[in-house]
Design an enzyme around this catalytic site. Sequence first.
Site, mmCIF file in Angstrom:
data_model
loop_
_atom_site.group_PDB
_atom_site.id
_atom_site.type_symbol
_atom_site.label_atom_id
_atom_site.label_comp_id
_atom_site.label_asym_id
_atom_site.label_seq_id
_atom_site.Cartn_x
_atom_site.Cartn_y
_atom_site.Cartn_z
ATOM 1 N N GLN A 11 -1.404 -13.099 -0.121
ATOM 2 C CA GLN A 11 -0.572 -13.373 1.050
ATOM 3 C C GLN A 11 -1.094 -12.652 2.299
ATOM 4 O O GLN A 11 -1.127 -13.226 3.388
ATOM 5 C CB GLN A 11 0.877 -12.939 0.781
ATOM 6 C CG GLN A 11 1.576 -13.715 -0.312
ATOM 7 C CD GLN A 11 3.034 -13.340 -0.420
ATOM 8 O OE1 GLN A 11 3.848 -13.746 0.400
ATOM 9 N NE2 GLN A 11 3.383 -12.550 -1.424
ATOM 10 N N ASP A 36 -15.718 -8.114 -7.538
ATOM 11 C CA ASP A 36 -14.815 -8.139 -8.686
ATOM 12 C C ASP A 36 -14.332 -6.720 -8.946
ATOM 13 O O ASP A 36 -15.059 -5.897 -9.505
ATOM 14 C CB ASP A 36 -15.537 -8.692 -9.912
ATOM 15 C CG ASP A 36 -14.633 -8.792 -11.134
ATOM 16 O OD1 ASP A 36 -13.429 -8.495 -11.006
ATOM 17 O OD2 ASP A 36 -15.132 -9.171 -12.214
ATOM 18 N N ALA A 62 -5.429 -6.688 -5.247
ATOM 19 C CA ALA A 62 -4.771 -5.810 -6.215
ATOM 20 C C ALA A 62 -4.286 -6.610 -7.408
ATOM 21 O O ALA A 62 -4.148 -7.837 -7.355
ATOM 22 C CB ALA A 62 -3.584 -5.091 -5.563
ATOM 23 N N THR A 64 -1.121 -7.387 -9.192
ATOM 24 C CA THR A 64 0.272 -7.308 -8.737
ATOM 25 C C THR A 64 1.287 -7.868 -9.731
ATOM 26 O O THR A 64 2.458 -7.994 -9.402
ATOM 27 C CB THR A 64 0.439 -8.046 -7.405
ATOM 28 O OG1 THR A 64 0.036 -9.412 -7.566
ATOM 29 C CG2 THR A 64 -0.401 -7.391 -6.314
ATOM 30 N N THR A 103 2.273 0.388 -2.240
ATOM 31 C CA THR A 103 3.575 -0.169 -2.581
ATOM 32 C C THR A 103 4.666 0.893 -2.725
ATOM 33 O O THR A 103 4.369 2.073 -2.981
ATOM 34 C CB THR A 103 3.462 -0.930 -3.924
ATOM 35 O OG1 THR A 103 4.747 -1.365 -4.361
ATOM 36 C CG2 THR A 103 2.892 -0.035 -5.011
ATOM 37 N N TYR A 127 2.379 -0.589 -13.170
ATOM 38 C CA TYR A 127 1.940 -1.071 -11.854
ATOM 39 C C TYR A 127 2.015 0.042 -10.818
ATOM 40 O O TYR A 127 1.041 0.320 -10.113
ATOM 41 C CB TYR A 127 2.789 -2.265 -11.414
ATOM 42 C CG TYR A 127 2.581 -2.653 -9.968
ATOM 43 C CD1 TYR A 127 1.380 -3.202 -9.548
ATOM 44 C CD2 TYR A 127 3.589 -2.454 -9.019
ATOM 45 C CE1 TYR A 127 1.181 -3.539 -8.210
ATOM 46 C CE2 TYR A 127 3.404 -2.793 -7.698
ATOM 47 C CZ TYR A 127 2.192 -3.339 -7.298
ATOM 48 O OH TYR A 127 2.002 -3.665 -5.967
#
Length: 301
Positions: A11, A36, A62, A64, A103, A127
């Site tokens: 996004q 990669d 990332a 996610t 995050t 995560y």
Amino acid sequence: MRIAVTGLAGQVVQSLVERGPAAGHVILPVGRPALDLAGGDGAAIRAALAAVRPEAIVSAAAYTAVDKAESEPDLAFAVNAAGAGHVAQAAAALGVPLVHLSTDYVFSGEGTRAWREDDPTGPKGVYGASKLAGEQAVLAAQPNSAVLRTAWVYSPFGANFVKTMLRLAASRDTLGVVADQVGNPTSALDIADGVMQVAQNLADRPTDESLRGLFHMTGSGETSWAGFAEAIFAASAGLGGPSAQVHPIATSDYPTPAARPVNSRLDCAKLAAAHGVRLPDWRLSLAGVVARLERQQEEAR
């Protein structure tokens, strides 16, 4: 400025590609197979980024999949920790500033106030732990970096909460949505604008230490997932689009493999003071994204 960004389809990547030219930047996405992050090859990552001759790098790619990470910890850490570190090493080798995206999941999700950058971290899942390790790897490898923690990202691109709610509302009258988790909905288009400003600041003021380190960057204002859904449906209904009644539910009513933060709110005052960046109110940005999605649906009919 020539800005390389890791990833091709995310996004934020797509938002940077769209918004970059108007801001006077050339956005250069670099992704697989050339780059990669899971491959563990720092030399290959450095070569892929060097090939586009960047003046700044945005580390946006990332792993996610929050729930899947619980069963794929090695892959999550390979991408979010080791891979992010390799990108930072490449930025240091190339002598260019780095903006790395992180995050709210690095925090425990407890408490009653918005999280600040100097609050203790305490991720509750793989995560969040992998992203926290990535922050540490980035700052260790490239001091000329700004790590931007964000949350509840949505946009006209990819898969996200806004698009999911509109899709479900097309076939359901009522939707159960979690009401006891609170956070800051954040448009990836706004993130792109903020990222570009931070990257420019880093490039223009190479000796200003206040611009470097950890920052929080989310949309202004807060709500619950249920409140977010209600706002989505209100905006959509105003345009003649799909809408549904929201039935508030508790986190315990919607169990997931990975624990979700109850309090995802981030305090963004440090970013505003240092970089002069404050993202718009989430309701304003949401209205624009919903209107755009409705136009896309009309054009597809």
